[in-house]
Design a protein around this motif. Structure first.
Motif, short mmCIF file in Angstrom:
data_model
loop_
_atom_site.label_atom_id
_atom_site.label_comp_id
_atom_site.label_asym_id
_atom_site.label_seq_id
_atom_site.Cartn_x
_atom_site.Cartn_y
_atom_site.Cartn_z
N ASN A 81 18.80 15.76 3.12
CA ASN A 81 18.33 16.38 4.10
C ASN A 81 16.64 16.66 4.07
O ASN A 81 16.08 17.30 5.06
N VAL A 82 16.16 16.52 2.98
CA VAL A 82 14.55 16.55 2.95
C VAL A 82 14.01 15.22 3.35
O VAL A 82 14.20 14.21 2.47
N PRO A 83 12.99 15.50 4.11
CA PRO A 83 12.35 14.18 4.68
C PRO A 83 11.64 13.30 3.51
O PRO A 83 11.10 14.20 2.61
N LYS A 84 11.62 12.12 3.47
CA LYS A 84 11.10 11.04 2.53
C LYS A 84 11.76 11.44 0.97
O LYS A 84 11.43 10.47 0.11
N VAL A 85 12.97 12.11 0.78
CA VAL A 85 13.48 11.96 -0.39
C VAL A 85 15.13 11.50 -0.36
O VAL A 85 15.78 11.73 0.54
N PHE A 86 15.23 10.65 -1.18
CA PHE A 86 16.52 9.82 -1.21
C PHE A 86 17.19 10.10 -2.58
O PHE A 86 16.60 10.52 -3.58
N ALA A 87 18.54 9.76 -2.61
CA ALA A 87 19.12 9.68 -3.84
C ALA A 87 20.27 8.73 -4.09
O ALA A 87 20.85 8.43 -3.02
N ALA A 88 20.52 8.33 -5.22
CA ALA A 88 21.20 7.24 -5.36
C ALA A 88 22.10 7.43 -6.88
O ALA A 88 21.41 8.14 -7.66
N PRO B 176 8.14 19.07 -7.42
CA PRO B 176 8.55 18.41 -6.07
C PRO B 176 7.30 18.14 -5.16
O PRO B 176 6.95 17.24 -4.54
N GLU B 177 6.62 19.40 -4.78
CA GLU B 177 5.39 19.43 -4.13
C GLU B 177 4.21 18.32 -4.25
O GLU B 177 3.73 17.75 -3.43
N GLN B 178 4.07 18.16 -5.78
CA GLN B 178 3.31 17.23 -6.15
C GLN B 178 3.60 15.63 -5.74
O GLN B 178 2.76 14.92 -5.18
N LEU B 179 4.92 15.59 -6.15
CA LEU B 179 5.49 14.11 -5.67
C LEU B 179 5.31 13.93 -4.27
O LEU B 179 5.04 12.59 -3.90
N LEU B 180 5.80 14.89 -3.58
CA LEU B 180 5.95 14.58 -2.07
C LEU B 180 4.44 14.36 -1.57
O LEU B 180 4.35 13.62 -0.59
N ALA B 181 3.59 14.79 -1.97
CA ALA B 181 2.02 14.93 -1.58
C ALA B 181 1.47 13.52 -1.94
O ALA B 181 0.73 12.90 -1.27
N GLU B 182 2.01 12.77 -3.31
CA GLU B 182 1.27 11.91 -3.67
C GLU B 182 2.02 10.49 -3.37
O GLU B 182 1.39 9.56 -3.17
N PHE B 183 3.28 10.47 -2.93
CA PHE B 183 4.23 9.39 -2.71
C PHE B 183 4.63 9.50 -1.40
O PHE B 183 4.75 10.58 -0.70
N ASP B 184 4.99 8.19 -0.84
CA ASP B 184 5.55 8.32 0.35
C ASP B 184 6.91 8.21 0.58
O ASP B 184 7.30 8.54 1.61
N ALA B 185 7.57 8.11 -0.69
CA ALA B 185 9.08 8.50 -0.64
C ALA B 185 9.31 8.58 -2.15
O ALA B 185 8.63 8.08 -3.05
N GLY C 15 0.78 -1.28 -0.16
CA GLY C 15 -0.16 0.19 0.06
C GLY C 15 0.70 1.11 -0.11
O GLY C 15 0.29 2.20 -0.01
N LYS C 16 2.22 1.04 0.10
CA LYS C 16 2.93 2.45 -0.17
C LYS C 16 3.24 2.63 -1.43
O LYS C 16 3.56 1.76 -2.30
N ARG C 17 3.71 3.90 -1.56
CA ARG C 17 3.92 4.48 -2.97
C ARG C 17 5.34 5.07 -2.99
O ARG C 17 5.54 5.74 -2.07
N VAL C 18 6.16 4.85 -4.37
CA VAL C 18 7.24 5.60 -4.30
C VAL C 18 7.51 5.90 -5.66
O VAL C 18 7.01 5.40 -6.80
N ALA C 19 8.22 7.10 -5.66
CA ALA C 19 8.45 7.82 -6.86
C ALA C 19 9.97 7.82 -7.21
O ALA C 19 10.71 8.01 -6.17
N VAL C 20 10.07 7.26 -8.41
CA VAL C 20 11.65 7.23 -8.78
C VAL C 20 11.70 8.29 -9.88
O VAL C 20 11.16 8.19 -11.01
N VAL C 21 12.69 9.05 -9.72
CA VAL C 21 12.90 10.10 -10.57
C VAL C 21 14.13 9.97 -11.39
O VAL C 21 15.35 10.03 -10.85
#
Length: 495
Positions: A452-459, A238-247, A143-149
């Motif tokens: 440093n931004v909650p819910k945002v990761f980088a790789a 970014p605001e749309q993605l952070l509102a729509e996805f859990d990470a 039930g969790k949603r993740v956006a990959v950019v």
């Protein structure tokens, strides 16, 4: 692993290449994988060395002695499972990875190393041929949603791992097709794009959603947007993605190219490599382009001696360039490395690519001083380069007196590497950057790829800068584990 005495009995088995005169007439792959019998002999050379340095030499930590042994035994199916346990996309790495694992091979201390890359290539191609590579959808959804950019190797690896963990994953890609720099940065003659397409089909069957043609953030305003194959018109904030996805995972490439600000840089006919290469890939895919940059009949100068420069050489020769010259600022490396000094690490030595073998003049310790325009109707076009010889003393570059020379150049391709990701993506999310302009985030041992931004990761290149496809896959997998743990409190995904 393999045959106990195989390393003493068998010679290295090399993949064969289509002759240059034939392969220059098309854009298809020209490397012929090892047949089963030769792959078995190659695998039999693995010497049961006790400490397999190849494992650590491989950024994705492939379990190399194990799949070598399985190939030697003829157990190709389990060899494929072993390979897939650490590497989501062996068909990518088996074609375009420089094989640091082979540099770390213990046999390579005093003999030709085991041809690990060719064995990997043979295993995965047999897996597809036999129908063993199938979707692996999750047994349960979280039930969790993740956006990959970003849909390059880091983004795809992370998306596949997260989908298999049961999360709903959407991959956003600014270009018109999925694949990132695999799609538009690698020429088709090195890796045909149907390899990407069938992985996309597998991942869609596993539940991954793909959204090509969507730019997250803003377009660069400093001209670096020209390095991207095709900017989309659709935007997601970014605001749309952070509102729509859990990470959210930022997994774009390091696409800001290193420029060469010398007199005449503004002339027509001087282009970044990533303006030139993606256009041909798009044409090969069936697109119609206006004003394609072509090398046909031109005297081409490629500035930069790395893989991207080599790709420009191969592409220019297939266009039918009148001549191709490649400059490198650094001195010519030795033909053979000092193995006792560098093994098991990646050595600096002269590397001649298949593109170089197709026709190219190479020159080292050369600095470009100016681009020179033509006359009359060519007054705004580059027609020659003024360059000089340089020498390096105490780490500093000095011009060699009296060494200045001029070289004819109708097309100049700048392939001097990439300095960092495109800044607007990171700035739009408010992600802190490190001293090199990359997203500031740790690895699995020091921060779990979180920014440093909650819910945002980088790789991948977004976090570490310009690097190899194997590093991108590794970081994508590890970031997926970190995101899974963040969402669920723990993770059973492999490291």
């Amino acid at each position: 692993m393999g045959k106990i005495t195989g390393f003493m009995e068998f010679e290295r088995q090399e993949e064969s290449y289509e002759p240059p005169v034939a392969r220059l007439k098309h854009w298809k792959e020209f490397v012929h994988e090892l047949p089963d019998d030769k792959a078995k002999i190659q695998a039999g050379r693995c010497m049961d060395c006790g400490i397999p340095f190849c494992n650590s030499g491989c950024p994705v930590n492939n379990i190399i002695p194990d799949f070598n042994d399985l190939v030697w035994q003829g157990d190709w199916r389990n060899a494929l499972d072993t390979l897939h346990s650490t590497n989501n996309f062996p068909e990518f790495t088996g074609r375009i990875c420089p094989a640091p694992c082979e540099a770390a091979c213990t046999l390579g201390i005093n003999e030709a190393p085991v041809g690990i890359k060719s064995i990997e290539h043979a295993i995965i191609d047999k897996g597809w041929e036999m129908g063993w590579v199938v979707p692996q959808p999750p047994a349960h959804k979280t039930g969790k949603r993740v956006a990959v950019v970003g849909s390059g190797p880091a983004g795809l690896a992370a998306a596949q791992q997260l989908a298999r963990a049961g999360h709903d994953v959407t991959v956003f890609e600014k270009n018109d097709r999925i694949g990132g720099l695999l799609r538009y940065g690698i020429p088709d003659f090195k890796m045909e794009k149907h390899h990407i397409d069938r992985r996309i089909a597998q991942m869609q069957a596993e539940g991954v959603r793909f959204a090509p043609g969507v730019l997250v953030g803003e377009m660069p305003k400093d001209g670096t947007g020209a390095t991207v194959a095709n900017w989309s018109k659709e935007r997601r904030s970014p605001e749309q993605l952070l509102a729509e996805f859990d990470a959210v995972l930022l997994a774009g490439g390091a696409e800001h190219p290193r420029d060469l600000p010398v007199p005449g840089r503004e002339l027509d006919g001087i282009h970044f490599a990533m303006e030139f290469l993606p256009q041909q890939n798009k044409v090969n895919a069936g697109d119609k382009l206006k004003g394609q940059i072509v090398a046909t009949g031109k005297h081409v100068v490629v500035i930069g001696g790395g893989d991207t420069g080599s790709d420009c050489v191969g592409t220019s020769n297939r266009h039918g360039a009148a001549s191709v010259t490649q400059f490198e600022l650094l001195p010519q490396p030795p033909e053979q490395e000092n193995k006792p000094l560098v093994w098991p690490y990646w050595p600096i030595k002269l590397r001649t690519s298949s593109s170089h073998e197709e026709g190219c003049e190479r020159d080292w310790s050369v600095a470009t001083k100016a681009f020179v325009a033509g006359t009359g109707k060519d007054k705004n076009k580059v027609k020659s380069i003024t360059a000089c010889r340089v020498e390096w003393k105490d780490g500093r570059m000095q011009e060699v007196p009296g060494s200045e020379f001029t070289l004819q150049a109708d097309l100049v391709l700048l392939a001097m590497g990439f300095v960092h990701p495109l800044a607007p993506v990171l700035d739009a999310f408010g992600v802190e950057r490190d001293a090199r302009g990359n997203a500031k985030a740790g690895t699995e041992d020091d921060g779990g790829y979180a920014t440093n931004v909650p819910k945002v990761f980088a790789a991948g290149d977004m976090r570490r800068g310009q690097s190899l496809v194997v590093w991108a896959i590794r970081e994508g997998r590890q970031a997926a584990r970190a995101i899974d743990a963040f969402l669920m409190g723990h993770s059973e995904l492999p490291r």
